[in-house]
Scaffold this motif. Structure first.
Motif, mmCIF file in Angstrom:
data_model
loop_
_atom_site.group_PDB
_atom_site.id
_atom_site.type_symbol
_atom_site.label_atom_id
_atom_site.label_comp_id
_atom_site.label_asym_id
_atom_site.label_seq_id
_atom_site.Cartn_x
_atom_site.Cartn_y
_atom_site.Cartn_z
ATOM 1 N N THR A 95 11.856 0.039 61.808
ATOM 2 C CA THR A 95 12.016 -0.922 63.196
ATOM 3 C C THR A 95 11.376 -0.175 64.094
ATOM 4 O O THR A 95 10.642 -0.485 64.950
ATOM 5 N N ASN A 96 11.523 1.378 64.422
ATOM 6 C CA ASN A 96 11.011 2.163 65.305
ATOM 7 C C ASN A 96 9.433 2.442 65.130
ATOM 8 O O ASN A 96 8.860 2.372 66.145
ATOM 9 N N LEU A 97 9.080 2.245 63.908
ATOM 10 C CA LEU A 97 7.416 2.403 63.848
ATOM 11 C C LEU A 97 6.798 1.025 63.632
ATOM 12 O O LEU A 97 5.701 1.195 64.267
ATOM 13 N N ARG A 98 7.455 -0.032 63.599
ATOM 14 C CA ARG A 98 6.394 -1.014 63.473
ATOM 15 C C ARG A 98 7.219 -2.334 63.947
ATOM 16 O O ARG A 98 6.531 -3.590 63.878
ATOM 17 N N GLY A 99 8.289 -2.183 64.470
ATOM 18 C CA GLY A 99 9.123 -3.270 65.307
ATOM 19 C C GLY A 99 10.177 -3.908 64.193
ATOM 20 O O GLY A 99 10.082 -3.709 63.270
ATOM 21 N N LYS A 100 10.945 -4.873 64.878
ATOM 22 C CA LYS A 100 12.035 -5.400 64.157
ATOM 23 C C LYS A 100 11.430 -6.452 62.821
ATOM 24 O O LYS A 100 10.346 -7.000 62.967
ATOM 25 N N PRO A 114 22.280 -10.052 43.574
ATOM 26 C CA PRO A 114 22.158 -10.128 44.949
ATOM 27 C C PRO A 114 21.252 -8.860 45.662
ATOM 28 O O PRO A 114 22.021 -7.833 45.293
ATOM 29 N N LEU A 115 20.212 -9.106 46.089
ATOM 30 C CA LEU A 115 19.450 -8.040 46.793
ATOM 31 C C LEU A 115 19.250 -8.384 48.343
ATOM 32 O O LEU A 115 19.024 -9.366 48.840
ATOM 33 N N GLY A 116 19.595 -7.355 49.187
ATOM 34 C CA GLY A 116 19.404 -7.410 50.551
ATOM 35 C C GLY A 116 18.049 -7.252 50.932
ATOM 36 O O GLY A 116 17.035 -6.684 49.896
ATOM 37 N N PHE A 117 17.341 -7.998 51.811
ATOM 38 C CA PHE A 117 15.834 -7.857 52.137
ATOM 39 C C PHE A 117 15.539 -7.750 53.704
ATOM 40 O O PHE A 117 16.158 -7.914 54.480
ATOM 41 N N ALA A 118 14.317 -7.164 53.922
ATOM 42 C CA ALA A 118 13.847 -7.114 55.299
ATOM 43 C C ALA A 118 12.399 -7.394 55.113
ATOM 44 O O ALA A 118 11.713 -6.726 54.350
#
Length: 210
Positions: A95-100, A114-118
């Protein structure tokens, strides 16, 4: 962006040991990273602090078979974000390097459970298993996806010829299409000709339906 011309320095403190990568080739860097991935992960609490404070304009994110790497554009110094790192730390750094992230949540229907993802707008997706960084993938259909590459310059948009020069590659036909593996890296090609291109790239735990 090809990163192998830069001086690669990775300093990770783990149990009093120091890992140093000097003037090494991409294959040597990959080999050393693979052998030391187990010792890198426990050092993340120490090593990730300066990454979280890095200036986005001074760094570039590189894809890695063992996770991700943050590379200093000026010096070539690298920091590993290894698989096994806490989800909150990884998301904070990126998030710091490329935004949320554009999307973030949990996919309940993955084969691994179940897998978390972003997910970011340029096609980068990270997967998390039980709160730990478990895998990444890049969708080449997204605008800007071709800017995401490995240390030696392979990413979506790379030709099969470029892929073969950088890695020892195995190609097969699967339900996903023309699929390749290069060590711990995997991906898809647009076809079997030397001029056909990488359309997606991944490593670690993914959530593809076959």
């Amino acid at each position: 962006m090809k990163l192998t011309s830069a001086l690669l320095i990775s300093l990770c403190v783990s149990g009093g040991s120091l890992l140093y990568l000097g003037n090494v080739s991409a294959k040597d860097s990959h080999s050393l990273t693979s052998r030391n991935s187990a010792s890198i992960a426990p050092a993340m609490t120490i090593a990730l602090q300066p990454i979280a404070q890095a200036k986005p304009s001074a760094t570039v994110l590189a894809l890695d078979s063992q996770g991700l790497r943050v590379v200093n554009k000026s010096t070539g110094a690298t920091r590993a974000i290894a698989f096994g790192t806490k989800e909150a730390d990884v998301v904070s750094i990126l998030t710091n390097l490329r935004g949320k992230p554009r999307n973030q949540g949990v996919n309940q229907e993955c084969g691994a459970g179940p897998l978390g993802f972003a997910r970011w707008a340029d096609g980068l997706s990270l997967q998390f298993n039980k709160g730990r960084f478990a895998g990444w993938s890049v969708d080449g259909r997204s605008p800007g996806a071709n800017k995401l590459t490995t240390i030696n310059g392979v990413g979506t948009g790379s030709t099969r010829t470029q892929l073969n020069k950088a890695y020892t590659v195995k190609v097969s036909q699967s339900s996903l299409g023309t699929e390749f593996s290069a060590g711990s890296l995997g991906g898809l090609l647009s076809g079997s000709k030397p001029t056909d291109r990488v359309t997606s790239l991944w490593s670690g735990t993914t959530c593809f339906f076959r």
